[in-house]
Design an enzyme around this catalytic site. Structure first.
Site, short mmCIF file in Angstrom:
data_model
loop_
_atom_site.label_atom_id
_atom_site.label_comp_id
_atom_site.label_asym_id
_atom_site.label_seq_id
_atom_site.Cartn_x
_atom_site.Cartn_y
_atom_site.Cartn_z
CE1 TYR A 102 -0.91 4.05 9.27
CE2 TYR A 102 0.05 3.08 7.29
CZ TYR A 102 -0.96 3.14 8.24
OH TYR A 102 -2.02 2.26 8.15
CE LYS B 245 4.32 3.29 13.23
NZ LYS B 245 4.24 2.63 11.93
N PRO C 4 -4.15 0.73 18.84
CG PRO C 4 -6.06 -0.44 18.22
CD PRO C 4 -5.41 0.20 19.39
CG HIS D 62 -2.11 -0.91 1.05
ND1 HIS D 62 -3.35 -0.61 1.54
CD2 HIS D 62 -2.23 -2.10 0.42
CE1 HIS D 62 -4.20 -1.58 1.23
NE2 HIS D 62 -3.54 -2.51 0.56
CE1 TYR E 251 -5.73 4.02 10.94
CE2 TYR E 251 -5.16 4.28 8.62
CZ TYR E 251 -4.95 3.69 9.86
OH TYR E 251 -3.97 2.75 10.00
P1 FAD Z 1 1.65 -11.88 21.46
O1 FAD Z 1 1.18 -11.92 20.07
O2 FAD Z 1 0.69 -11.51 22.54
O3 FAD Z 1 2.28 -13.28 21.78
C1 FAD Z 1 2.62 -13.70 23.07
C2 FAD Z 1 2.48 -15.20 23.16
O4 FAD Z 1 2.87 -15.60 24.47
C3 FAD Z 1 1.06 -15.67 22.97
O5 FAD Z 1 1.03 -16.68 21.99
C4 FAD Z 1 0.64 -16.16 24.33
O6 FAD Z 1 -0.27 -17.24 24.26
C5 FAD Z 1 1.95 -16.57 24.95
N1 FAD Z 1 1.96 -16.52 26.41
C6 FAD Z 1 1.33 -15.63 27.22
N2 FAD Z 1 1.58 -15.92 28.50
C7 FAD Z 1 2.38 -16.99 28.50
C8 FAD Z 1 2.97 -17.75 29.54
N3 FAD Z 1 2.77 -17.47 30.84
N4 FAD Z 1 3.74 -18.80 29.20
C9 FAD Z 1 3.95 -19.10 27.89
N5 FAD Z 1 3.41 -18.42 26.87
C10 FAD Z 1 2.64 -17.37 27.18
N6 FAD Z 1 -1.49 -4.42 16.52
C11 FAD Z 1 -1.63 -3.75 15.41
O7 FAD Z 1 -0.61 -3.22 14.93
N7 FAD Z 1 -2.85 -3.66 14.78
C12 FAD Z 1 -3.96 -4.27 15.29
O8 FAD Z 1 -5.03 -4.21 14.73
C13 FAD Z 1 -3.86 -4.96 16.48
N8 FAD Z 1 -4.94 -5.56 17.04
C14 FAD Z 1 -4.78 -6.21 18.23
C15 FAD Z 1 -5.87 -6.82 18.84
C16 FAD Z 1 -5.73 -7.48 20.07
C17 FAD Z 1 -6.94 -8.12 20.71
C18 FAD Z 1 -4.46 -7.54 20.70
C19 FAD Z 1 -4.29 -8.23 22.04
C20 FAD Z 1 -3.37 -6.94 20.07
C21 FAD Z 1 -3.52 -6.29 18.85
N9 FAD Z 1 -2.43 -5.68 18.22
C22 FAD Z 1 -2.57 -5.03 17.07
C23 FAD Z 1 -1.11 -5.75 18.74
C24 FAD Z 1 -0.31 -6.86 18.10
O9 FAD Z 1 -1.16 -7.95 17.81
C25 FAD Z 1 0.77 -7.20 19.08
O10 FAD Z 1 1.62 -6.08 19.19
C26 FAD Z 1 1.57 -8.44 18.68
O11 FAD Z 1 0.76 -9.58 18.78
C27 FAD Z 1 2.79 -8.58 19.60
O12 FAD Z 1 3.38 -9.81 19.40
P2 FAD Z 1 4.07 -10.56 20.60
O13 FAD Z 1 4.61 -11.81 20.02
O14 FAD Z 1 4.99 -9.63 21.30
O15 FAD Z 1 2.90 -10.88 21.65
C1 DHB Z 2 -5.51 -2.54 11.16
C2 DHB Z 2 -5.39 -2.17 12.43
C3 DHB Z 2 -4.89 -0.93 12.73
O1 DHB Z 2 -4.74 -0.54 13.97
C4 DHB Z 2 -4.52 -0.05 11.77
O2 DHB Z 2 -4.07 1.16 12.10
C5 DHB Z 2 -4.63 -0.43 10.49
C6 DHB Z 2 -5.12 -1.69 10.19
C7 DHB Z 2 -6.05 -3.87 10.83
O3 DHB Z 2 -6.33 -4.66 11.73
O4 DHB Z 2 -6.23 -4.16 9.65
#
Ligand code: FAD
Ligand code: DHB
Length: 390
Positions: A385, A297, A293, A72, A201
């Site tokens: 961005y 980021k 979100p 994009h 947005y």
């Molecule tokens: P996570 O993806 O949370 O992975 C952590 C892992 O550790 C998980 O698989 C979990 O099961 C595991 N875990 C937890 N506790 C334990 C334990 N005690 N022992 C062993 N394993 C454990 N970011 C965006 O940029 N855009 C979005 O739209 C967006 N939507 C989101 C929606 C939700 C509901 C959430 C929660 C986050 C969202 N985020 C979004 C943020 C993005 O998904 C996270 O920044 C990203 O998942 C971070 O990755 P991570 O691997 O650090 O953590």
């Molecule tokens: C999505 C989520 C976001 O927070 C964003 O800024 C753009 C896209 C998404 O889930 O597609």
């Protein structure tokens, strides 16, 4: 079991780090609390910075992303009855973002780990970190009736916001910064053609809305909702009707609706834990920080942590030099805070706050009017961005 690096959490941070370290000959194990199906069922982020896409290629995990992901070069902001476009490509000096779902990316990472024989323990319960300030830390977990143990040189806390790793750092050592927003995002995934080729947005007096996508046939839409709302209160029809109200008429008129295949509410919060290191424990991704979100980021900041951490561990194992590990927390936090600033800015710009007075709304409108009248302001938005360098 003995490995060099024990990684807690099999989300994108943990899997990507394990893959990058493996490619450099460093032995890891990933301990994940959930099953693989559960991890792959989560619908989360969708927009990858260009630097993250590059890192996926470096990790030999970028083939499907490059085939199926969409580049994009811009996005739109609907406000005050107009639809203005941010030209990311032009204003960032030729960069762009990749629209590719976190679910797909995580699947690619699991497949890459499987191909190389990576060790991943699923359903690891009661993961506990031990002796983090000694030279010989170890981690234990429960699996059914059995207890597992891994001895290692370093422990990586990549277990997300609710994980155990950050909680293993004594409160006297940890400094926490937090801001909770008085609203959440209700998100719907539907097997429908996205309303537009680029993300939209929308700032609207009824609240923020976002039109995003995962592919040509899979749409992701969000609307701002009060924290008191429950997902059960929102029928699909009610969601589509509210989304349409917040979009410009010509966009609402061509929105294709359909049954939701996922619907959830995520509260908006900013959080940073400092430092990101305690003895032999290093935090990465959501375990250390989260953002609202709006600026897309969250996942991208996790990727820059992983990049810095893998470089530091490779330096330690290849040359014995610990300087990069010692500098990891400061280096990662410097970029984390810039993502915090940007996410706060986008959130404040586009949402309706319950305590906002007319003055605050005028400022939001003026900020948007200024943004689209100034190339300099668009450059600032675009460079953040698409992702600051790491
Ligand atoms: P996570 O993806 O949370 O992975 C952590 C892992 O550790 C998980 O698989 C979990 O099961 C595991 N875990 C937890 N506790 C334990 C334990 N005690 N022992 C062993 N394993 C454990 N970011 C965006 O940029 N855009 C979005 O739209 C967006 N939507 C989101 C929606 C939700 C509901 C959430 C929660 C986050 C969202 N985020 C979004 C943020 C993005 O998904 C996270 O920044 C990203 O998942 C971070 O990755 P991570 O691997 O650090 O953590
Ligand atoms: C999505 C989520 C976001 O927070 C964003 O800024 C753009 C896209 C998404 O889930 O597609």
């Amino acid at each position: 079991m003995k490995v060099q690096v024990c990684i807690i959490g099999g989300g994108p941070s943990g899997l990507l780090l394990s893959q990058l370290l493996h490619l450099q000959g460093i032995d890891t194990v990933v301990l994940e609390r959930q099953s693989r199906d559960y991890v792959l069922g989560r619908i989360r982020a969708g927009v990858l910075e260009h630097g993250f896409a590059r890192l996926m290629r470096e990790a030999q995990c970028g083939d499907r992303m490059d085939r199926e992901g969409e580049i994009h070069n811009g996005f739109e902001i609907a406000h005050d009855g107009v639809l203005d476009r941010v030209d990311l490509f032009k204003h960032s000096g030729g960069n762009s973002v990749m629209v590719y779902g976190q679910t797909e990316l995580t699947r690619d990472l699991y497949e890459a780990r499987d191909r190389l024989g990576g060790k991943i323990v699923h359903n690891a319960e009661d993961v506990t970190l031990h002796d983090l300030t000694s030279d010989a830390p170890f981690v234990t977990w429960r699996s059914g009736d059995g207890i597992g143990r891994v001895d290692c040189d370093y422990v990586i806390g990549a277990d997300g916001f609710h994980g155990v790793s950050r909680k293993s750092i004594p409160s006297a050592v940890l400094r926490e910064y937090e801001k909770v927003y008085p609203f959440g995002w209700l998100g719907v995934l539907s097997r429908t053609k996205p309303v537009s080729g680029e993300l939209i947005y929308a700032r609207h007096e009824r609240g923020f809305a976002l039109c995003s996508m995962r592919s040509h046939v899979l749409s992701r839409y969000y609307i701002q909702v009060p924290l008191s709302d429950h997902v059960e209160d929102w029928s699909d029809d009610a969601f589509w009707a509210e989304l349409k109200r917040r979009l410009p008429d010509e966009v609402a008129a061509r929105l294709i609706t359909g049954p939701s295949i996922e619907k959830s509410i995520a509260p908006l919060r900013s959080y940073v834990a400092e430092p990101m290191r305690y003895g032999r424990l290093f935090l990465a991704g959501d375990a250390a920080h989260i953002v609202p979100p709006t600026g897309a980021k969250g996942l991208n900041t996790a990727a820059s942590d992983v990049y810095y951490l893998h470089q530091a561990l490779v330096a330690r194992y290849k040359t014995g030099d610990e300087a990069a590990l010692d500098g990891y927390s400061d280096r990662a936090l410097a970029r984390v805070w810039k993502a915090q600033r940007f996410s706060w800015w986008m959130t404040t710009l586009l949402h309706r706050f319950p305590d906002h007075i007319a003055y605050d709304q005028k400022l939001q409108q003026t900020e948007l009017a200024y943004l689209f009248s100034s190339e300099t302001a668009q450059r600032l938005l675009a460079e953040n961005y698409v992702g600051l360098p790491f």
